[in-house]
Design an enzyme around this catalytic site. Structure first.
Site, mmCIF file in Angstrom:
data_model
loop_
_atom_site.group_PDB
_atom_site.id
_atom_site.type_symbol
_atom_site.label_atom_id
_atom_site.label_comp_id
_atom_site.label_asym_id
_atom_site.label_seq_id
_atom_site.Cartn_x
_atom_site.Cartn_y
_atom_site.Cartn_z
ATOM 1 N N ARG A 63 0.824 -1.209 0.000
ATOM 2 C CA ARG A 63 0.000 0.000 0.000
ATOM 3 C C ARG A 63 0.863 1.265 0.000
ATOM 4 N NH1 ARG A 63 -5.072 1.624 0.320
ATOM 5 N NH2 ARG A 63 -5.517 3.645 1.267
ATOM 6 N N ASP B 193 -2.874 -4.292 4.155
ATOM 7 C CA ASP B 193 -3.713 -5.041 5.083
ATOM 8 C C ASP B 193 -5.156 -5.106 4.621
ATOM 9 O OD1 ASP B 193 -1.627 -5.464 6.831
ATOM 10 O OD2 ASP B 193 -1.985 -3.618 7.934
ATOM 11 N N ASP C 25 -4.146 2.395 14.671
ATOM 12 C CA ASP C 25 -3.225 1.271 14.556
ATOM 13 C C ASP C 25 -2.939 0.589 15.893
ATOM 14 O OD1 ASP C 25 -2.959 1.402 11.835
ATOM 15 O OD2 ASP C 25 -1.174 2.642 11.864
ATOM 16 N N MET D 232 -12.613 3.695 12.126
ATOM 17 C CA MET D 232 -12.104 3.963 10.779
ATOM 18 C C MET D 232 -12.222 2.789 9.819
ATOM 19 S SD MET D 232 -8.514 5.880 9.884
ATOM 20 C CE MET D 232 -8.957 7.168 11.041
#
Length: 385
Positions: free
Chosen positions: A47, A71, A269, A291
């Protein structure tokens, strides 16, 4: 490392000076490589490859990138990146059959924009393009994480003109050229948080040196809400061994709620870490991941290990702490993404019995030589195959 490999294949001269120190020189970039099958495969697997779009557009007037991987934690759209670049004057096309994005611009011009979300990578891409755009660019609702602040400071050291660093409003005055620089990146705050959680779950005494304390925001305080003791000693964090830790409640006695938010709120995270740490706390907590809609789907693996978790919906999970009275039990599992993977690793290190974790390349993407470093502090862990 994957991103460094991609840059090297693109023609950037990458030199490893020593462990943790690299030198880059991009005077022979090969734009034709962007059309190669090799680039398509490499960039699609990472990414972070999206981060080359802004700089390529600013310097060469074009950029081509496949739909990036990363991910599997839910929908991760790229609209913010490309809408912002279009505001600067780029033409955007998407080849749906090839899953390729392309932006082209003869000249970038500064513009006013309000980002539809405070995307860290989106803000960074737009920022790196706007420093070479003609005129003034104003970015509202910009992400302001420490990573972005460091990028801004690095660009300023290269000759960029940026006001509002550390806020959600950035004002950039375009310049004709940038120069080279030397920059030291911040310690990884997600790794710091992971080791705090590891210490709590295993009842271990751990010192995290050079943790970049001033850049951690509310992360230490959020761990204290779970009852975890920690001491700030200069730029080090000391976590004493604790036999148990108790989750706070709100003033009226209602259940604690820990949720993510744009910086300076709690980074998403770390929610996987908070969730797994809560499984052995005294008390209950609601983890609200706002999120990403698939990031909590690893809790079934923790439930298999004996954790008491109620998955309310894709975004919320209630954790009833076991207070270390009932240890998690070892099991076989697979890492779905970086953060869930390290959360499962922490659970395995605290569990009774042996655990096996597959798909560990997910963990390796975010935690360098994690097995060796854990062995260094006494973990019984080994890498197989």
């Amino acid at each position: 490392m994957k991103l460094i490999e991609i840059l090297g294949e693109l023609g950037v001269k990458t030199t490893r000076l020593k462990k943790g120190e690299y030198q880059f020189q991009a005077d022979q970039v090969d734009l034709e490589h962007l059309k190669s099958e090799q680039f398509a495969q490499q960039a699609a697997s990472l990414r972070g490859s999206i981060m080359i779009v802004g700089p390529l557009l600013a310097r060469f007037g074009q950029a081509l990138i496949p739909q990036p991987g990363g991910d599997k934690i839910g929908r991760r759209r790229l609209d913010t990146h490309f809408v912002g670049l279009q505001k600067l004057g780029a033409e955007f096309t998407y080849e749906a059959d090839q899953h390729f994005y392309q932006v082209i611009a003869k000249k970038l011009k500064g513009a006013y924009m309000l980002l539809d979300e405070a995307s860290v990578t989106g803000t960074a891409n737009i920022l790196m393009a706007s420093v070479r755009a003609e005129g003034i660019t104003t970015i509202y609702n910009a992400a302001c994480e420490p990573y972005l602040q460091q990028l801004c400071k690095m660009l300023v050291s290269m000759g960029a003109k940026i006001d509002g660093i550390g806020s959600n409003l950035l004002r950039i005055e375009g310049v004709n050229e940038l120069t080279g620089c030397k920059h030291t990146i911040l310690p990884d705050m997600i790794e710091v948080g992971s080791f705090i959680g590891l210490a709590a779950m295993t009842g271990s005494e751990i010192t995290i040196p050079s943790a970049g304390v001033e850049h951690l925001g509310i992360i230490p305080e959020a761990f204290k809400r779970l009852g975890i003791q920690l001491q700030i000693q200069g730029d080090d964090i000391f976590i004493p061994a604790q036999n148990e830790y108790e989750i706070e409640t709100f003033i009226d006695g209602s259940i604690m709620n820990i949720s993510d938010a744009p910086w300076p709120g709690l980074t998403p995270d770390l929610l996987s870490i908070f969730l797994v740490v809560a499984t052995q706390a005294n008390g209950s907590v609601l983890i609200h991941q706002k999120m990403f809609e698939s990031r909590l789907f690893f809790v079934d693996k923790l439930i298999d290990m004996g954790a008491q978790i109620i998955l309310c919906d894709p975004h919320r999970a209630t954790v009833i702490g076991l207070n270390k009275k009932h240890m998690l039990r070892g099991t076989t599992m697979s890492s779905p993404d970086i953060r869930a993977g390290v959360a499962l690793l922490i659970a395995a290190l605290s569990a009774k019995g042996k655990s096996e974790i597959f798909n560990i390349e997910q963990i390796d993407r975010g935690y360098e030589a994690i097995d060796q470093r854990l062995q260094g502090i006494g973990a019984d862990i080994k890498r197989v195959n």
